[in-house]
Design a protein around this motif. Structure first.
Motif, PDB file in Angstrom:
ATOM      1  N   MET A 133      12.271 -55.984 -71.534  1.00  0.00           N
ATOM      2  CA  MET A 133      11.083 -55.982 -70.705  1.00  0.00           C
ATOM      3  C   MET A 133      11.505 -56.058 -69.237  1.00  0.00           C
ATOM      4  O   MET A 133      12.414 -56.788 -68.878  1.00  0.00           O
ATOM      5  CB  MET A 133      10.199 -57.172 -71.073  1.00  0.00           C
ATOM      6  CG  MET A 133       8.998 -57.293 -70.169  1.00  0.00           C
ATOM      7  SD  MET A 133       7.874 -58.631 -70.590  1.00  0.00           S
ATOM      8  CE  MET A 133       7.311 -58.073 -72.160  1.00  0.00           C
ATOM      9  N   THR A 134      10.820 -55.311 -68.410  1.00  0.00           N
ATOM     10  CA  THR A 134      11.107 -55.291 -66.979  1.00  0.00           C
ATOM     11  C   THR A 134      10.588 -56.553 -66.308  1.00  0.00           C
ATOM     12  O   THR A 134       9.459 -56.975 -66.545  1.00  0.00           O
ATOM     13  CB  THR A 134      10.428 -54.061 -66.320  1.00  0.00           C
ATOM     14  OG1 THR A 134      10.892 -52.894 -66.959  1.00  0.00           O
ATOM     15  CG2 THR A 134      10.706 -54.009 -64.839  1.00  0.00           C
ATOM     16  N   ALA A 135      11.402 -57.151 -65.472  1.00  0.00           N
ATOM     17  CA  ALA A 135      10.973 -58.326 -64.721  1.00  0.00           C
ATOM     18  C   ALA A 135       9.953 -57.907 -63.665  1.00  0.00           C
ATOM     19  O   ALA A 135      10.137 -56.901 -62.979  1.00  0.00           O
ATOM     20  CB  ALA A 135      12.178 -58.995 -64.063  1.00  0.00           C
ATOM     21  N   ARG A 136       8.892 -58.653 -63.550  1.00  0.00           N
ATOM     22  CA  ARG A 136       7.846 -58.367 -62.571  1.00  0.00           C
ATOM     23  C   ARG A 136       8.280 -58.913 -61.212  1.00  0.00           C
ATOM     24  O   ARG A 136       8.844 -60.011 -61.110  1.00  0.00           O
ATOM     25  CB  ARG A 136       6.530 -59.034 -62.983  1.00  0.00           C
ATOM     26  CG  ARG A 136       6.056 -58.622 -64.349  1.00  0.00           C
ATOM     27  CD  ARG A 136       5.350 -57.283 -64.490  1.00  0.00           C
ATOM     28  NE  ARG A 136       5.837 -56.126 -63.842  1.00  0.00           N
ATOM     29  CZ  ARG A 136       6.378 -55.055 -64.472  1.00  0.00           C
ATOM     30  NH1 ARG A 136       6.549 -55.059 -65.771  1.00  0.00           N
ATOM     31  NH2 ARG A 136       6.754 -53.999 -63.785  1.00  0.00           N
ATOM     32  N   ARG A 137       8.015 -58.126 -60.193  1.00  0.00           N
ATOM     33  CA  ARG A 137       8.287 -58.533 -58.809  1.00  0.00           C
ATOM     34  C   ARG A 137       6.951 -58.718 -58.103  1.00  0.00           C
ATOM     35  O   ARG A 137       5.929 -58.183 -58.537  1.00  0.00           O
ATOM     36  CB  ARG A 137       9.122 -57.472 -58.117  1.00  0.00           C
ATOM     37  CG  ARG A 137      10.479 -57.255 -58.794  1.00  0.00           C
ATOM     38  CD  ARG A 137      11.179 -56.088 -58.180  1.00  0.00           C
ATOM     39  NE  ARG A 137      10.190 -55.030 -57.995  1.00  0.00           N
ATOM     40  CZ  ARG A 137      10.459 -53.748 -57.882  1.00  0.00           C
ATOM     41  NH1 ARG A 137      11.687 -53.328 -57.903  1.00  0.00           N
ATOM     42  NH2 ARG A 137       9.510 -52.857 -57.726  1.00  0.00           N
ATOM     43  N   LEU A 138       6.988 -59.408 -57.007  1.00  0.00           N
ATOM     44  CA  LEU A 138       5.766 -59.700 -56.269  1.00  0.00           C
ATOM     45  C   LEU A 138       4.960 -58.437 -55.986  1.00  0.00           C
ATOM     46  O   LEU A 138       3.747 -58.395 -56.212  1.00  0.00           O
ATOM     47  CB  LEU A 138       6.122 -60.423 -54.963  1.00  0.00           C
ATOM     48  CG  LEU A 138       4.948 -60.826 -54.080  1.00  0.00           C
ATOM     49  CD1 LEU A 138       4.043 -61.813 -54.801  1.00  0.00           C
ATOM     50  CD2 LEU A 138       5.463 -61.423 -52.784  1.00  0.00           C
ATOM     51  N   GLN A 139       5.620 -57.371 -55.520  1.00  0.00           N
ATOM     52  CA  GLN A 139       4.892 -56.155 -55.132  1.00  0.00           C
ATOM     53  C   GLN A 139       4.214 -55.467 -56.317  1.00  0.00           C
ATOM     54  O   GLN A 139       3.321 -54.648 -56.127  1.00  0.00           O
ATOM     55  CB  GLN A 139       5.792 -55.184 -54.364  1.00  0.00           C
ATOM     56  CG  GLN A 139       6.998 -54.705 -55.124  1.00  0.00           C
ATOM     57  CD  GLN A 139       8.232 -55.529 -54.835  1.00  0.00           C
ATOM     58  OE1 GLN A 139       8.151 -56.726 -54.572  1.00  0.00           O
ATOM     59  NE2 GLN A 139       9.398 -54.905 -54.890  1.00  0.00           N
ATOM     60  N   ASP A 140       4.610 -55.780 -57.547  1.00  0.00           N
ATOM     61  CA  ASP A 140       3.974 -55.183 -58.726  1.00  0.00           C
ATOM     62  C   ASP A 140       2.499 -55.537 -58.842  1.00  0.00           C
ATOM     63  O   ASP A 140       1.733 -54.837 -59.501  1.00  0.00           O
ATOM     64  CB  ASP A 140       4.677 -55.625 -60.011  1.00  0.00           C
ATOM     65  CG  ASP A 140       6.091 -55.110 -60.121  1.00  0.00           C
ATOM     66  OD1 ASP A 140       6.424 -54.107 -59.457  1.00  0.00           O
ATOM     67  OD2 ASP A 140       6.877 -55.714 -60.876  1.00  0.00           O
ATOM     68  N   PHE A 141       2.098 -56.635 -58.224  1.00  0.00           N
ATOM     69  CA  PHE A 141       0.724 -57.118 -58.357  1.00  0.00           C
ATOM     70  C   PHE A 141      -0.213 -56.581 -57.276  1.00  0.00           C
ATOM     71  O   PHE A 141      -1.430 -56.746 -57.377  1.00  0.00           O
ATOM     72  CB  PHE A 141       0.704 -58.653 -58.334  1.00  0.00           C
ATOM     73  CG  PHE A 141       1.460 -59.255 -59.473  1.00  0.00           C
ATOM     74  CD1 PHE A 141       0.861 -59.437 -60.708  1.00  0.00           C
ATOM     75  CD2 PHE A 141       2.796 -59.616 -59.321  1.00  0.00           C
ATOM     76  CE1 PHE A 141       1.568 -59.979 -61.769  1.00  0.00           C
ATOM     77  CE2 PHE A 141       3.512 -60.162 -60.372  1.00  0.00           C
ATOM     78  CZ  PHE A 141       2.900 -60.334 -61.603  1.00  0.00           C
ATOM     79  N   GLU A 142       0.334 -55.928 -56.261  1.00  0.00           N
ATOM     80  CA  GLU A 142      -0.477 -55.480 -55.132  1.00  0.00           C
ATOM     81  C   GLU A 142      -1.611 -54.571 -55.587  1.00  0.00           C
ATOM     82  O   GLU A 142      -1.427 -53.703 -56.439  1.00  0.00           O
ATOM     83  CB  GLU A 142       0.385 -54.734 -54.112  1.00  0.00           C
ATOM     84  CG  GLU A 142      -0.382 -54.362 -52.851  1.00  0.00           C
ATOM     85  CD  GLU A 142       0.521 -53.816 -51.761  1.00  0.00           C
ATOM     86  OE1 GLU A 142       0.040 -53.715 -50.624  1.00  0.00           O
ATOM     87  OE2 GLU A 142       1.703 -53.495 -52.040  1.00  0.00           O
ATOM     88  N   GLY A 143      -2.800 -54.805 -55.025  1.00  0.00           N
ATOM     89  CA  GLY A 143      -3.941 -53.950 -55.321  1.00  0.00           C
ATOM     90  C   GLY A 143      -5.066 -54.700 -56.006  1.00  0.00           C
ATOM     91  O   GLY A 143      -5.106 -55.931 -56.033  1.00  0.00           O
TER      92      GLY A 143
END
Length: 135
Positions: free
Chosen positions: A1-11
Motif C-alpha cells: 500500500m502506498t503511504a499517504r502524504r499530506l498533499q494527497d488530501f488537498e481538495g
C-alpha cells in the motif's frame, strides 16, 4: 500500500459520519470537508448537517490544522494526533477521555476514519467515510 502524504488530501471531499452511542442512539452527519493549502500545511474545514432521531437537523462545523507527517492539530494549535501514512491506529488522550482511532486507506482515493471514545461520560464509536469530489 502506498503511504499517504499530506498533499494527497488537498481538495474537496464529501463525507458521511455515523456516530453510535453505547446506549444505541445514533447520529448521522453528512457534509463536505476541504483541505486548503495554508503556508506549509493545510487548513481542514468541514461543514455539514447532523441528524438525530426525533430532532431537527443541525448545522455543524469543525476545523483542524494538518501538517507534514501527517500530523493533526486542533484549531487552537494543540496537537491532536498523528495520521499513520499507510493506515492504521492512532490515539489521543483528552483527560478524562481516551480516543482510539484508525485510518483505512485500502480504498484510496476514498478512505475511512474510525474513533472509539471512552470516558466517564462518553462511550461511542464514530466512523467517517470520505469520498473525493474532485478526483
Amino acid at each position: 500500500m502506498t503511504a499517504r502524504r499530506l498533499q494527497d488530501f488537498e481538495g474537496a471531499w464529501a463525507f458521511e459520519r455515523r456516530i453510535t452511542h453505547a446506549g444505541g442512539q445514533e447520529a448521522v452527519v453528512t457534509g463536505r470537508a476541504i483541505w486548503m493549502r495554508d503556508g506549509t500545511g493545510f487548513e481542514y474545514v468541514e461543514t455539514g448537517e447532523m441528524r438525530l432521531t426525533g430532532a431537527a437537523p443541525m448545522r455543524v462545523e469543525r476545523r483542524y490544522r494538518w501538517e507534514e507527517g501527517p500530523r493533526v492539530y486542533f484549531a487552537d494549535g494543540r496537537f491532536f494526533h498523528h495520521v499513520p501514512p499507510e493506515g492504521g491506529e492512532t490515539a489521543h488522550w483528552c483527560d478524562p477521555d481516551q480516543y482510539d482511532g484508525a485510518y483505512d486507506f485500502s480504498r484510496w482515493p476514498g478512505f475511512t476514519v474510525t474513533w472509539a471514545v471512552r470516558g466517564p461520560r462518553k462511550d461511542y464509536r464514530m466512523m467517517t467515510i470520505y469520498t473525493p469530489e474532485d478526483r
